[in-house]
Design a protein around this motif. Structure first.
Motif, PDB file in Angstrom:
ATOM      1  N   HIS A   7       0.832  -1.205   0.000  1.00 11.07           N
ATOM      2  CA  HIS A   7       0.000   0.000   0.000  1.00 11.07           C
ATOM      3  C   HIS A   7       0.868   1.256   0.000  1.00 11.07           C
ATOM      4  N   LEU A   8       1.911   1.266   0.812  1.00  8.19           N
ATOM      5  CA  LEU A   8       2.780   2.438   0.897  1.00  8.19           C
ATOM      6  C   LEU A   8       3.554   2.637  -0.413  1.00  8.19           C
ATOM      7  N   SER A   9       3.913   1.551  -1.080  1.00 13.42           N
ATOM      8  CA  SER A   9       4.638   1.648  -2.354  1.00 13.42           C
ATOM      9  C   SER A   9       3.772   2.284  -3.430  1.00 13.42           C
ATOM     10  N   VAL A  10       2.492   1.908  -3.467  1.00 18.32           N
ATOM     11  CA  VAL A  10       1.578   2.506  -4.437  1.00 18.32           C
ATOM     12  C   VAL A  10       1.413   4.002  -4.154  1.00 18.32           C
ATOM     13  N   ILE A  11       1.265   4.346  -2.881  1.00 15.86           N
ATOM     14  CA  ILE A  11       1.146   5.759  -2.504  1.00 15.86           C
ATOM     15  C   ILE A  11       2.391   6.528  -2.944  1.00 15.86           C
ATOM     16  N   ALA A  12       3.564   5.970  -2.694  1.00 15.50           N
ATOM     17  CA  ALA A  12       4.824   6.638  -3.050  1.00 15.50           C
ATOM     18  C   ALA A  12       4.919   6.838  -4.554  1.00 15.50           C
ATOM     19  N   MET A  44      -9.215  18.792 -14.803  1.00 17.62           N
ATOM     20  CA  MET A  44     -10.166  18.738 -15.904  1.00 17.62           C
ATOM     21  C   MET A  44     -10.273  17.326 -16.479  1.00 17.62           C
ATOM     22  N   PHE A  45      -9.315  16.452 -16.156  1.00 16.78           N
ATOM     23  CA  PHE A  45      -9.267  15.109 -16.725  1.00 16.78           C
ATOM     24  C   PHE A  45      -9.862  14.066 -15.778  1.00 16.78           C
ATOM     25  N   LEU A  46     -10.671  13.160 -16.332  1.00 13.27           N
ATOM     26  CA  LEU A  46     -11.197  12.041 -15.539  1.00 13.27           C
ATOM     27  C   LEU A  46     -10.058  11.175 -15.030  1.00 13.27           C
ATOM     28  N   THR A  47      -8.987  11.077 -15.811  1.00 14.80           N
ATOM     29  CA  THR A  47      -7.816  10.307 -15.384  1.00 14.80           C
ATOM     30  C   THR A  47      -7.311  10.779 -14.027  1.00 14.80           C
ATOM     31  N   ILE A  48      -7.265  12.091 -13.828  1.00 15.18           N
ATOM     32  CA  ILE A  48      -6.767  12.629 -12.562  1.00 15.18           C
ATOM     33  C   ILE A  48      -7.776  12.388 -11.442  1.00 15.18           C
ATOM     34  N   TRP A  49      -9.064  12.533 -11.733  1.00 13.81           N
ATOM     35  CA  TRP A  49     -10.083  12.208 -10.729  1.00 13.81           C
ATOM     36  C   TRP A  49      -9.898  10.763 -10.258  1.00 13.81           C
ATOM     37  N   CYS A  50      -9.719   9.866 -11.214  1.00 12.53           N
ATOM     38  CA  CYS A  50      -9.518   8.451 -10.903  1.00 12.53           C
ATOM     39  C   CYS A  50      -8.223   8.242 -10.138  1.00 12.53           C
ATOM     40  N   GLN A  54      -7.874   6.634  -6.464  1.00 13.89           N
ATOM     41  CA  GLN A  54      -7.076   5.455  -6.171  1.00 13.89           C
ATOM     42  C   GLN A  54      -6.051   5.747  -5.079  1.00 13.89           C
ATOM     43  N   THR A  55      -5.412   6.915  -5.148  1.00 13.53           N
ATOM     44  CA  THR A  55      -4.431   7.301  -4.135  1.00 13.53           C
ATOM     45  C   THR A  55      -5.086   7.407  -2.761  1.00 13.53           C
ATOM     46  N   LEU A  56      -6.279   8.010  -2.722  1.00 11.28           N
ATOM     47  CA  LEU A  56      -7.019   8.096  -1.460  1.00 11.28           C
ATOM     48  C   LEU A  56      -7.319   6.709  -0.917  1.00 11.28           C
ATOM     49  N   TYR A  57      -7.726   5.807  -1.820  1.00 12.25           N
ATOM     50  CA  TYR A  57      -8.033   4.444  -1.370  1.00 12.25           C
ATOM     51  C   TYR A  57      -6.819   3.790  -0.718  1.00 12.25           C
ATOM     52  N   PHE A  58      -5.653   3.896  -1.344  1.00  7.81           N
ATOM     53  CA  PHE A  58      -4.468   3.233  -0.791  1.00  7.81           C
ATOM     54  C   PHE A  58      -3.980   3.922   0.481  1.00  7.81           C
ATOM     55  N   CYS A  59      -4.222   5.217   0.610  1.00  2.00           N
ATOM     56  CA  CYS A  59      -3.907   5.897   1.884  1.00  2.00           C
ATOM     57  C   CYS A  59      -4.783   5.353   3.010  1.00  2.00           C
ATOM     58  N   PRO A  74     -14.712  -9.365  10.189  1.00  2.70           N
ATOM     59  CA  PRO A  74     -14.608  -9.044  11.620  1.00  2.70           C
ATOM     60  C   PRO A  74     -15.979  -8.907  12.269  1.00  2.70           C
ATOM     61  N   LYS A  75     -16.059  -9.324  13.537  1.00  2.00           N
ATOM     62  CA  LYS A  75     -17.326  -9.214  14.249  1.00  2.00           C
ATOM     63  C   LYS A  75     -17.708  -7.751  14.480  1.00  2.00           C
ATOM     64  N   ARG A  76     -16.704  -6.935  14.802  1.00  2.00           N
ATOM     65  CA  ARG A  76     -16.926  -5.497  14.966  1.00  2.00           C
ATOM     66  C   ARG A  76     -15.998  -4.777  13.992  1.00  2.00           C
ATOM     67  N   THR A  77     -16.584  -4.239  12.955  1.00  2.00           N
ATOM     68  CA  THR A  77     -15.786  -3.625  11.889  1.00  2.00           C
ATOM     69  C   THR A  77     -15.449  -2.180  12.223  1.00  2.00           C
ATOM     70  N   PRO A  78     -14.155  -1.834  12.293  1.00  2.00           N
ATOM     71  CA  PRO A  78     -13.769  -0.438  12.565  1.00  2.00           C
ATOM     72  C   PRO A  78     -14.252   0.488  11.449  1.00  2.00           C
ATOM     73  N   LEU A  79     -14.435   1.757  11.783  1.00  2.00           N
ATOM     74  CA  LEU A  79     -14.895   2.739  10.803  1.00  2.00           C
ATOM     75  C   LEU A  79     -13.943   2.826   9.619  1.00  2.00           C
ATOM     76  N   ILE A  80     -12.630   2.804   9.879  1.00  2.00           N
ATOM     77  CA  ILE A  80     -11.650   2.932   8.798  1.00  2.00           C
ATOM     78  C   ILE A  80     -11.778   1.778   7.815  1.00  2.00           C
ATOM     79  N   ARG A  81     -12.136   0.591   8.310  1.00  2.00           N
ATOM     80  CA  ARG A  81     -12.327  -0.570   7.430  1.00  2.00           C
ATOM     81  C   ARG A  81     -13.577  -0.384   6.570  1.00  2.00           C
ATOM     82  N   ASN A  82     -14.646   0.145   7.158  1.00  2.00           N
ATOM     83  CA  ASN A  82     -15.867   0.394   6.388  1.00  2.00           C
ATOM     84  C   ASN A  82     -15.608   1.404   5.265  1.00  2.00           C
ATOM     85  N   ILE A  83     -14.843   2.458   5.606  1.00  2.00           N
ATOM     86  CA  ILE A  83     -14.514   3.470   4.593  1.00  2.00           C
ATOM     87  C   ILE A  83     -13.683   2.841   3.480  1.00  2.00           C
ATOM     88  N   LYS A  84     -12.714   2.016   3.857  1.00  2.00           N
ATOM     89  CA  LYS A  84     -11.862   1.330   2.888  1.00  2.00           C
ATOM     90  C   LYS A  84     -12.691   0.468   1.941  1.00  2.00           C
TER      91      LYS A  84
END
Length: 237
Positions: A7-12, A44-50, A54-59, A74-84
């Motif tokens: 995940h960190l490699s993709v972000i970098a 202005m480009f959809l490529t950049i939106w995408c 994607q960068t937000l997802y890997f963060c 997980p029995k109790r799913t953390p909020l960060i996992r739900n967002i992911k």
């Protein structure tokens, strides 16, 4: 341990690609209005939106590796996992659409999406980072991690809102500048633009459902959500 490294490699890589674009690339636009826009008018480009999605997802995935959980169900799913999990359900179809649309049009009539003047200044590695690796990385993510998709109504609605928001934004920019982000729209009349945008929205929804089905195949145990909001844990044989 290797999952946070991935995940960190993709972000970098994404941060480096974005930095390189902002420091070293000056793309000639058909309208001088774009020269005064922040972020070199890349939004202005959809490529950049995408790419940003994607960068937000890997963060978020990296944060989930540290403070959340990667358990299958997980029995109790953390909020960060739900967002992911929700972010993946949107990022996957958008990335696949961008890759398919870009390389599909590129193969048929390259100047419509990648004019020769752009090819001369745009490095191949950056082109693949923004149009190829976005899908490759998410397919790897699909195969090596587990997630619970949101209900189809929730996930598909967010995906459609994302696509429609970009279509509206693209037309707003055209109304302000008289120029389209992609040359292909210069050869489409109004009815054909409606057809193209409508087909793109339907294709995005179709790819969302494909991602949902693929997730149910690669996840041996997951929560399957239904349109009424209920869920059921299932084990694939």
């Amino acid at each position: 341990m290797w999952l946070p490294v991935f995940h960190l490699s993709v972000i970098a890589l994404n941060v480096y690609a974005c930095t390189y674009d902002q420091l070293y690339l000056d793309i000639p636009f058909p309208s001088k209005v774009f020269d005064d826009m922040p972020f070199k008018a890349r939004y202005m480009f959809l490529t950049i939106w995408c790419f940003m999605l994607q960068t937000l997802y890997f963060c978020v995935s990296f944060l989930n590796d540290i403070i959340g959980t990667n358990e299958v169900a997980p029995k109790r799913t953390p909020l960060i996992r739900n967002i992911k999990d929700i972010l993946f359900s949107v990022a996957f179809p958008i990335a696949l659409y961008v890759s398919v649309a870009f390389w599909g049009i590129y193969a048929i009539d390259k100047p419509l999406v990648f004019p020769e003047m752009l090819e001369k200044i745009f490095p191949a590695w950056l082109n693949h980072t923004m149009h190829t690796f976005i899908t490759v990385f998410l397919i790897i993510e699909l195969l090596v991690t587990k997630r619970n998709y949101p209900s189809r109504i929730t996930g598909s609605t967010i995906t459609i809102v994302f696509v429609v928001s970009y279509i509206i934004w693209m037309h707003v920019l055209h109304a302000r500048t008289g120029a389209w982000p992609y040359p292909i729209f210069d050869v489409l009349n109004l009815p054909m633009r409606f057809v193209f945008c409508g087909f793109s929205t339907i294709l995005g929804l179709g790819i969302y459902i494909v991602g949902e089905k693929l997730n149910s195949i690669v996840s041996p145990i997951s929560k399957q959500y239904y349109s009424n909001g209920t869920s059921k844990k299932s084990k694939l044989k």
